[in-house]
Design an enzyme around this catalytic site. Structure first.
Site, PDB file in Angstrom:
ATOM      1  CE1 TYR A   1      35.975 -25.811 -58.042  1.00 19.80           C
ATOM      2  CE2 TYR A   1      35.922 -23.820 -59.064  1.00 19.80           C
ATOM      3  CZ  TYR A   1      35.861 -24.440 -57.947  1.00 19.80           C
ATOM      4  OH  TYR A   1      35.926 -23.609 -56.883  1.00 19.80           O
ATOM      5  CD  GLU A   2      39.388 -33.563 -62.927  1.00 16.48           C
ATOM      6  OE1 GLU A   2      39.188 -34.628 -63.505  1.00 16.48           O
ATOM      7  OE2 GLU A   2      39.796 -33.276 -61.737  1.00 16.48           O
ATOM      8  CB  SER A   3      33.496 -29.818 -65.040  1.00 11.67           C
ATOM      9  OG  SER A   3      33.564 -28.416 -64.380  1.00 11.67           O
TER      10      SER A   3
END
Length: 262
Positions: free
Chosen positions: A53-55
């Site tokens: 995920y982008e985080s």
């Protein structure tokens, strides 16, 4: 609850998207339908898939679907979490991600995506969330899969703003710009599965979901739809696929305080 033989268009879309993923994929996951599809794949036929995920969470295995990329569920279940700059510079732009999953507010026939504004940029009718990391995902992942519900306001002849580059004007436009990745190779909607024509790169319907007609596909699309000469019917969800998706959604609703599934 809906019976296992009576599935919704959204369930068919999610499961069809999940089937496109393999055990060996490293997948950059978007929130919403892409997240549901990727986790159904992980919980069924692709247990070793790597979800990112982008985080910055790598190897995430959430028990419930995250509300956002900042949801604690992602970090708590990840193999490791890296900084966002490392995620983009080393993992994404380093060519280590095989599949990028994106959604769209507007999409054209060549897979170009708008998630920025509806209408004129300086005086928009609607201002959307923006690109986030999607522009980089669209050019740096080896392939891009797109999921969205079909509607003429979303699948348009010309998008109002280029947020994420697909195949541009078609043909070899990506290659002419020096982009070496494949770009959008699959579009999964609630009505059909689409793939780009090998030469023109225009999305073409290769499979329609059970009960869907050509007229229905055309009515919900803003451009003249091309259908494959070898048009197929999408296999309906299996009992395992549908049960897995519904149980995942029920856990999510319960965890997030929803009435359904509580």
């Amino acid at each position: 609850m809906t019976s296992l033989s009576d599935f919704t268009p959204n369930e068919m879309m999610t499961i069809a998207a999940a089937r496109a993923l393999s055990n060996d994929d490293v997948c950059f996951v978007g929130i919403g339908a892409p997240s549901a599809a990727c986790n159904v794949a992980r919980l069924t036929h692709a247990p070793d898939i790597t979800l990112i995920y982008e985080s910055g969470t790598i190897g995430t295995a959430p028990n419930v679907l995250p509300l956002s990329i900042g949801d604690g569920e992602l970090c708590e279940t990840a193999v490791t979490t890296v900084s966002v700059p490392e995620m983009f510079r080393y993992w994404l732009q380093g060519g280590r991600i095989s599949i990028g999953f994106l959604g769209a507010a507007q999409l054209d026939r060549f897979g170009n995506i708008n998630t920025t504004v509806i209408g004129d940029y300086h005086k928009p009718k609607v201002r959307l969330p923006g690109g986030g990391g999607a522009p980089e995902i669209a050019t740096s992942c080896r392939q891009v899969f797109i999921t969205m519900k079909q509607a003429t306001r979303g699948m348009v002849e010309k998008i109002d703003f280029y947020t994420s580059f697909g195949h541009g004007e078609g043909g070899n436009h990506r290659e002419r710009l020096g982009i070496t990745t494949k770009g959008p190779t699959l579009l999964i909607t609630d009505l059909a599965i689409w793939k780009p024509d090998p030469e023109t790169k225009e999305f073409t319907v290769v499979s329609m979901h059970r009960g869907v007609t050509r007229d229905k596909v055309q009515e919900t699309c803003g451009w003249k739809v091309r259908f494959s000469e070898r048009l197929e019917e999408t296999p309906p969800p299996s009992e395992l696929e549908l049960t897995t998706l519904r149980e995942l959604q029920a856990r999510t609703e319960k965890a997030h305080g929803g009435k359904k599934g509580s």
